[in-house]
Design a protein around this motif. Structure first.
Motif, PDB file in Angstrom:
ATOM      1  N   THR A 100      18.558  53.679  28.813  1.00  0.00           N
ATOM      2  CA  THR A 100      19.405  54.055  27.674  1.00  0.00           C
ATOM      3  C   THR A 100      19.325  53.042  26.521  1.00  0.00           C
ATOM      4  OG1 THR A 100      20.911  54.915  29.321  1.00  0.00           O
ATOM      5  CG2 THR A 100      21.742  54.829  27.085  1.00  0.00           C
ATOM      6  N   GLU A 149      15.957  52.988  24.764  1.00  0.00           N
ATOM      7  CA  GLU A 149      15.822  54.192  23.926  1.00  0.00           C
ATOM      8  C   GLU A 149      16.688  54.077  22.667  1.00  0.00           C
ATOM      9  OE1 GLU A 149      14.961  57.096  27.748  1.00  0.00           O
ATOM     10  OE2 GLU A 149      16.770  57.436  26.562  1.00  0.00           O
ATOM     11  N   SER A 150      17.944  53.618  22.828  1.00  0.00           N
ATOM     12  CA  SER A 150      18.808  53.580  21.645  1.00  0.00           C
ATOM     13  C   SER A 150      18.333  52.497  20.673  1.00  0.00           C
ATOM     14  CB  SER A 150      20.285  53.434  22.013  1.00  0.00           C
ATOM     15  OG  SER A 150      20.470  52.267  22.748  1.00  0.00           O
ATOM     16  N   THR A 180      15.217  51.624  20.221  1.00  0.00           N
ATOM     17  CA  THR A 180      14.032  52.177  19.541  1.00  0.00           C
ATOM     18  C   THR A 180      14.483  53.137  18.431  1.00  0.00           C
ATOM     19  OG1 THR A 180      12.875  52.051  21.650  1.00  0.00           O
ATOM     20  CG2 THR A 180      11.830  53.368  19.941  1.00  0.00           C
ATOM     21  N   LYS A 181      15.436  54.006  18.765  1.00  0.00           N
ATOM     22  CA  LYS A 181      15.919  54.958  17.740  1.00  0.00           C
ATOM     23  C   LYS A 181      16.587  54.223  16.576  1.00  0.00           C
ATOM     24  CE  LYS A 181      16.671  58.714  21.010  1.00  0.00           C
ATOM     25  NZ  LYS A 181      17.698  59.232  21.921  1.00  0.00           N
ATOM     26  N   ALA A 182      17.285  53.110  16.904  1.00  0.00           N
ATOM     27  CA  ALA A 182      18.010  52.371  15.856  1.00  0.00           C
ATOM     28  C   ALA A 182      17.063  51.737  14.842  1.00  0.00           C
ATOM     29  CB  ALA A 182      18.883  51.292  16.494  1.00  0.00           C
ATOM     30  N   VAL A 201      14.101  52.945  13.960  1.00  0.00           N
ATOM     31  CA  VAL A 201      13.269  53.967  13.287  1.00  0.00           C
ATOM     32  C   VAL A 201      13.518  54.043  11.768  1.00  0.00           C
ATOM     33  CG1 VAL A 201      13.013  56.479  13.079  1.00  0.00           C
ATOM     34  CG2 VAL A 201      12.562  55.364  15.261  1.00  0.00           C
ATOM     35  N   LEU A 245       9.066  58.421  21.301  1.00  0.00           N
ATOM     36  CA  LEU A 245      10.238  58.356  20.406  1.00  0.00           C
ATOM     37  C   LEU A 245       9.805  58.014  18.980  1.00  0.00           C
ATOM     38  CD1 LEU A 245      12.959  56.477  22.531  1.00  0.00           C
ATOM     39  CD2 LEU A 245      13.051  58.841  21.690  1.00  0.00           C
ATOM     40  N   LEU A 246       8.833  57.103  18.872  1.00  0.00           N
ATOM     41  CA  LEU A 246       8.348  56.733  17.542  1.00  0.00           C
ATOM     42  C   LEU A 246       7.539  57.882  16.931  1.00  0.00           C
ATOM     43  CD1 LEU A 246       7.311  53.041  18.357  1.00  0.00           C
ATOM     44  CD2 LEU A 246       9.341  53.798  17.107  1.00  0.00           C
ATOM     45  N   GLU A 264       8.002  61.048  17.517  1.00  0.00           N
ATOM     46  CA  GLU A 264       8.969  62.093  17.077  1.00  0.00           C
ATOM     47  C   GLU A 264       9.466  61.823  15.670  1.00  0.00           C
ATOM     48  OE1 GLU A 264      12.483  62.531  19.618  1.00  0.00           O
ATOM     49  OE2 GLU A 264      11.090  62.863  21.300  1.00  0.00           O
ATOM     50  N   ALA A 265       9.551  60.513  15.324  1.00  0.00           N
ATOM     51  CA  ALA A 265      10.032  60.139  13.987  1.00  0.00           C
ATOM     52  C   ALA A 265       8.906  60.197  12.953  1.00  0.00           C
ATOM     53  CB  ALA A 265      10.626  58.734  14.049  1.00  0.00           C
TER      54      ALA A 265
END
Ligand code: SAJ
Length: 427
Positions: A96, A99-100, A102-104, A106, A133-134, A136-137
């Motif tokens: 978790t 992942e968070s 990495t999203k933060a 982006v 994840l990267l 997807e962005a």
């Protein structure tokens, strides 16, 4: 180097020293953490964790304007993710935070940035979780941004030295990613920097700790076998280690902390059927607290006897009681109904929800002192007091660390559990 802005996500035992080290060598560093206390403290030049030399280093860097902290990421040339990877109840990795984090980052990524994950992760996480994840962005990791895994390998208490001196493994999602990430670490790493693929880097980190865990299981099993066969296990280890290519480890009440005790599971979850030795090693080490309690029961006259339990931390001279086998021994003895005096000079009362005794209080009226951690304070004990405060003093030393002079105290270690040796030769 023109890449001089760094954003470190996660200001724990790895992230904070790493951030401070980069700041020291001239990078403009922003540390990010969800813990507002950690952020506020850092901005005042203070630290929220304990580590030798770190307080001074952070203070200097903050005062020099090269290190600050925020609650969310900022634009940078390089991003380092050093967040925890806890495990779930079934021991699988909980990604978790990775992942968070990495999203933060982006929204702050720019062309040519380097993203490095330092968190310990199961094999294939960079390829199967972080890179997607990267992607997807809208990024193409390895092309417009660079992505790598650089596992940390430092030991608490020596973090600032080992960050510089240890060999680093840099696993890129492709070759250029590994090279870009290596350029970043070259700013302060004096040890070798080995370039490889992300998955080899992930697996090598896990195998380092698995190697230790399996080897400790081997000697813990030797202790059990020796108890059954009336052999001195500690002498056997000493003798075998005279072989130039043998290095038997030290047995103990189990294996603690997040690293040795958790990392093997990150391999097991990915290949359970193949991880036979790995799984058995975990089982053996996890069984040691019960084995210790079984031996204590044999030494005590009855279940009402008092045990003075010495040492709660997962290893000597640290203050960390999380995932410590000593805590398991404690629960098992409590369940047996034994009276306990619990003593650990490295643990503060507020860290635990039971009463911590002084040395004297713990041994008062005890039948047995049970040493579970090799703190320096335990190596020489006040033997006069042991004799004076205890009925018929027995000392069971699971770490073979206490050196006694008095013959009035019965001393048992993992070599003397059931050994019928008739003589000992001095080496
Ligand atoms: N232990 C034994 N017998 C031994 C050695 C250790 O029973 O012969 C026990 C200790 O008492 C403790 C546990 O094993 O309960 C782990 O202690 P440790 O000092 O071996 O390791 P950690 O967990 O403090 O740090 C390890 C280190 N890894 C290796 O030595 C391969 C460190 O370099 C890593 O950075 C760290 O894990 C991590 O973060 O992964």
């Amino acid at each position: 180097m023109d890449n001089n802005k760094l954003c470190v996500v996660g200001l724990g035992y790895i992230g904070l020293p790493t951030a401070a080290m980069f700041a020291k060598v001239g990078w403009d560093v922003t540390g990010v953490d969800v813990n507002s206390t950690a952020v506020e403290k850092l901005n005042r030049g203070e630290i929220h964790i304990e580590e030798v030399g770190l307080g001074e280093l952070v203070k200097e860097s903050v005062e020099a304007g090269r290190l600050k902290a925020t609650l969310s990421p900022v634009e940078a040339d390089c991003f380092i993710i050093a967040v925890p990877t806890p495990h779930r109840a079934d021991h699988t990795a909980d990604l978790t935070y990775v992942e968070s984090a990495t999203k933060a980052i982006v929204p702050f990524l720019k062309d040519g940035n380097t993203v490095i994950v330092e968190s310990t992760i199961p094999p294939r996480t960079i390829d199967d979780v972080v890179a997607p994840l990267l992607a997807e962005a809208g990024w193409k990791p390895g092309e417009d941004i660079y992505l790598a895994h650089c596992p940390e390998r430092v030991l608490r208490g020596r973090i600032l030295i080992e960050l510089i001196e240890n060999t680093r493994i840099l696993g890129g999602i492709n070759e250029i990613s590994a090279q870009k990430a290596a350029d970043v670490y070259r700013s302060f790493v004096a040890g070798d920097i080995l370039l490889t693929s992300a998955v080899s880097a992930e697996m090598s980190k896990l195998m380092e700790n698995t190697y230790r865990d399996v080897n400790i299981a081997l000697v813990n099993e030797l202790v059990k076998i020796s108890e059954k066969l009336k052999i001195d296990a500690l002498e056997v280890i000493q003798l075998a280690n005279h072989h130039p290519r043998v290095n038997l480890h030290l047995p103990g009440p189990g294996v603690g902390d997040h690293c040795l005790a958790d990392d093997p599971y990150f391999i097991i979850e990915k290949a359970p059927e193949q991880s036979v030795l790995n799984s058995n090693a975990r089982r053996i080490n996890n069984s040691m607290p019960a084995f210790v309690v079984e031996q204590v029961k044999r030494l005590l006259p009855d279940n009402n006897s008092k045990v003075a339990l010495f040492g709660l931390t997962y290893k000597g001279n640290v203050n960390d009681v999380q995932e410590s086998p000593a805590m398991d021994v404690l629960s098992l003895l409590q369940a047996e109904g034994n009276k306990l005096g619990i003593h650990d000079p490295h643990v503060q009362q507020e860290q635990v929800n039971f009463y911590l005794s002084s040395f004297e209080e713990a041994i008062q009226g005890a039948e047995c002192v049970l040493v579970l951690t090799d703190h320096d304070e335990f190596k020489k004990l006040d033997e006069e007091k042991l004799v004076q405060f205890m009925k018929e003093p027995i000392l069971f030393d699971t770490k073979n660390c206490v050196r006694l002079e008095s013959n009035d105290i019965q001393y048992i270690n993992f070599g003397k559990l059931n050994s019928n040796k008739v003589f000992t030769l001095e080496s």
